[in-house]
Write an enzyme that holds these catalytic residues in place. Structure first.
Site, short mmCIF file in Angstrom:
data_model
loop_
_atom_site.label_atom_id
_atom_site.label_comp_id
_atom_site.label_asym_id
_atom_site.label_seq_id
_atom_site.Cartn_x
_atom_site.Cartn_y
_atom_site.Cartn_z
N GLY A 131 0.80 -1.22 0.00
CA GLY A 131 0.00 0.00 0.00
C GLY A 131 0.83 1.27 0.00
O GLY A 131 0.31 2.37 -0.23
N LYS A 163 9.83 2.07 0.59
CA LYS A 163 8.69 2.05 1.50
C LYS A 163 8.37 3.50 1.89
O LYS A 163 9.27 4.21 2.34
CB LYS A 163 9.02 1.22 2.74
CG LYS A 163 7.88 1.12 3.75
CD LYS A 163 8.21 0.07 4.80
CE LYS A 163 7.16 0.02 5.89
NZ LYS A 163 7.49 -1.02 6.89
N GLY A 208 -0.13 6.33 1.63
CA GLY A 208 1.00 5.83 0.85
C GLY A 208 2.35 6.30 1.36
O GLY A 208 3.38 5.97 0.79
N ARG A 215 14.51 -0.83 1.25
CA ARG A 215 14.82 -2.11 1.87
C ARG A 215 15.39 -3.05 0.81
O ARG A 215 15.11 -2.91 -0.38
CB ARG A 215 13.55 -2.73 2.45
CG ARG A 215 12.81 -1.80 3.39
CD ARG A 215 11.75 -2.52 4.16
NE ARG A 215 10.57 -2.86 3.38
CZ ARG A 215 9.46 -3.36 3.92
NH1 ARG A 215 9.40 -3.61 5.21
NH2 ARG A 215 8.41 -3.63 3.16
N ASP A 250 0.66 -11.14 7.09
CA ASP A 250 1.21 -10.35 5.98
C ASP A 250 2.58 -9.77 6.33
O ASP A 250 3.22 -9.17 5.48
CB ASP A 250 0.24 -9.22 5.59
CG ASP A 250 -0.17 -8.37 6.78
OD1 ASP A 250 -0.77 -8.91 7.71
OD2 ASP A 250 0.12 -7.16 6.78
P1 AMP Z 1 1.68 -2.72 8.24
O1 AMP Z 1 0.84 -2.66 9.48
O2 AMP Z 1 2.64 -1.57 8.11
O3 AMP Z 1 2.36 -4.04 8.07
O4 AMP Z 1 0.68 -2.53 7.02
C1 AMP Z 1 -0.46 -3.31 6.81
C2 AMP Z 1 -1.06 -2.95 5.48
O5 AMP Z 1 -1.43 -1.57 5.47
C3 AMP Z 1 -0.15 -3.13 4.29
O6 AMP Z 1 -0.94 -3.49 3.21
C4 AMP Z 1 0.42 -1.75 4.10
O7 AMP Z 1 0.87 -1.53 2.78
C5 AMP Z 1 -0.76 -0.89 4.43
N1 AMP Z 1 -0.37 0.44 4.91
C6 AMP Z 1 0.17 0.78 6.10
N2 AMP Z 1 0.37 2.08 6.18
C7 AMP Z 1 -0.06 2.64 5.02
C8 AMP Z 1 -0.12 3.94 4.49
N3 AMP Z 1 0.29 5.00 5.19
N4 AMP Z 1 -0.61 4.10 3.25
C9 AMP Z 1 -1.03 3.05 2.54
N5 AMP Z 1 -1.01 1.79 2.97
C10 AMP Z 1 -0.52 1.58 4.20
MG MG Z 2 3.32 -5.00 6.82
#
Ligand code: AMP
Ligand code: MG
Length: 488
Positions: free
Chosen positions: A92, A113, A126, A176, A252
């Site tokens: 995301g 990222k 994003g 990364r 995930d």
């Molecule tokens: P995470 O908790 O960082 O592992 O993220 C879980 C999901 O949320 C993944 O699909 C990430 O890509 C998405 N995600 C987290 N933060 C953001 C953000 N600021 N914008 C878009 N997607 C996000």
């Molecule tokens: Mg994640």
């Protein structure tokens, strides 16, 4: 060593069919500046560190210009978050720039990222903030130096672009590196959306490129599951051994290669508390320290479930999953024996290890300092115990424990010098304690990036004494309390 334009790319993930990703560009980051770059990670892709100061480096790793020879994409995955099926997630805010062939022919995927929205952003912006990018950058390198499998980090690029979290912060992009960013959630995605051909393609891809040895097994997909199970068991035992808590062990965030992946609200244990929850958003303590092994096992169930359409043998899958506790215990016993400086394996060692943790827990003794000081103990001279004994409020409880421990050492004719050397090699003096990373973040938010560099240098050799860096080994200052949450 090569320049950026000379890097050799070979984009294997991008060669998968389009159901696996969306091809797109990263979103431009206005007026980027270099926060830090990592020569050690650059060497893995044979990138000359003099490139760090070029405009091209900033252009590429801010997401403003694609990697020469790369094929930028965001991949789709799903997953279970906090034990609940979350449906489609995906990159995301991450963009895979491409795969570079590095030293010894190894392929390294380079992924941004915080590089802007993708079709998988859901409600997210994003972006990533400088704070969380520094946390990811430092910790992945610290874990590597500790000898724990992990993704790596090449650089952080910042910008003054405001990003709104609990407060207004600024944007950053962390790059990364990993042989692959494929997660358990990738498999779950293609299973739950009934795309079983794609599921097979994915499993074959992972086997061919990352687990070639299982290709010849009678049931390759089952053998893949077993390999992932074994790597994961060992990884979690290693986490436990250094007091690392991931904080968000959602499926995930679980690497199919058994790497530590996605550093968010992680923590290293200071005062030991087996039930410690490092992630403020984890209100039920699902990812508390002592639960990490069972959660890894749970996550492997989710992976196994996703692989079932390929394996088609529930009993065989169950049998593999049932091997997890034994694998974990074996890795755990080996690690804790080494931490305690025991050469031989004896009955009662597991009990001694548990007793040790109970003692630490009851006294809130500092986890890292305890093992480090313990390694200085001399069997014939109990006065040397003073630094470790001083960590305990209940000195009598420590003395009772120490008596047992000494007896156990004598049983195998433990030699002080050899044991001390062996223990120093497995019990780090320096870990990335939260207050240390926080100090680096606060300085970086004032555009002083020197503390990132200082920390990285100390954490590169965490098992060395480094007397000039003594202050980085200290527990957090009295009264300091830093809350970290999923906000990143
Ligand atoms: P995470 O908790 O960082 O592992 O993220 C879980 C999901 O949320 C993944 O699909 C990430 O890509 C998405 N995600 C987290 N933060 C953001 C953000 N600021 N914008 C878009 N997607 C996000
Ligand atoms: Mg994640």
């Amino acid at each position: 060593m090569k320049s950026l334009s000379q890097l050799v790319t070979h984009n294997r993930f991008a060669s998968l069919p389009p159901v696996f990703y969306t091809r797109l560009s990263a979103k431009a980051l206005p007026e980027p500046y270099l926060v830090h770059a990592n020569a050690e990670a650059a060497a893995l892709i044979e990138l000359d560190a003099t490139e760090f100061s070029t405009p091209q480096f900033l252009d590429i790793f801010s997401g403003n210009v694609p990697l020469p020879g790369g094929e930028t994409l965001a991949s789709v995955y799903s997953g279970h978050q906090f034990g609940v099926w979350a449906g489609q997630l995906g990159d995301g805010r991450a963009h895979l720039l491409g795969e570079v062939i590095g030293a010894e022919g190894l392929g390294w995927e380079l992924q941004l990222k915080g590089s802007g929205q993708t079709p998988y952003s859901r409600m997210g912006d994003g972006r990533a903030v400088l704070r969380s990018s520094i946390r990811e950058y430092l910790c992945s390198e610290a874990m590597h130096a500790l000898g724990i499998p992990t993704t790596r980090a090449l650089c952080i690029v910042g910008a003054d672009l405001p990003v709104f979290r609990e407060t207004t912060e600024t944007a950053a992009v962390v790059t990364r590196m990993s042989p692959s960013f494929i997660r358990f959630g990738h498999f779950e995605h293609f299973c739950y959306t009934d795309q079983h051909d794609a599921l097979r393609t994915l499993a074959d891809f992972v086997i061919d490129h990352y687990y070639p040895a299982v290709r010849d097994a009678a049931q390759p997909y089952l053998a893949l599951l077993r390999e992932v199970m074994q790597r994961t068991a060992r990884l979690i035992a290693q986490w436990q051994g250094v007091g690392f808590m991931h904080g968000v062990m959602n499926t995930d965030n679980m690497s199919i290669l058994g790497l530590t992946l996605d550093y968010g609200p992680y923590g290293f244990m200071d005062a030991f508390d087996g039930a410690h929850i490092c992630n403020h958003s984890d209100t039920h303590g699902r990812y508390a320290y002592y639960r990490q092994p069972e959660i890894a096992h749970w996550n492997l169930y989710a992976l196994a479930q996703a692989l079932l359409p390929l394996i088609e043998d529930t009993e065989a899958v169950k049998a593999v999953l049932n091997e997890f506790p034994a694998h974990f215990s074996e890795a755990q016993d080996e690690i804790w024996r080494a931490k305690l400086g025991l050469r031989s394996a004896q009955d009662g060692d597991t009990a001694l290890m548990e007793e040790t943790l109970q003692l630490l827990h009851a006294n809130h003794a500092d986890f890292t300092l305890f093992f480090r000081h313990l390694g200085q103990l001399k069997l014939a001279d109990p006065s040397v115990d003073a630094p470790v004994r001083d960590l305990f409020i209940d000195r009598a409880a420590f003395d009772a424990w120490a008596e047992k421990y000494h007896a156990r050492l004598r049983q195998e004719d433990s030699c002080d010098a050899a044991r001390q050397a062996a223990m120093s090699a497995v019990n780090p003096k320096y870990v990335l304690r939260n207050h240390l990373v926080q100090a680096a973040i606060e300085r970086a938010q004032q555009k002083d990036f020197s503390e990132i560099d200082n920390l990285l240098k100390v954490l590169r050799t965490p098992y060395d004494e480094q007397p000039e860096s003594e202050r980085y080994a200290a527990p957090p200052p009295e009264g300091s309390h830093i809350e970290v949450s999923c906000s990143s």
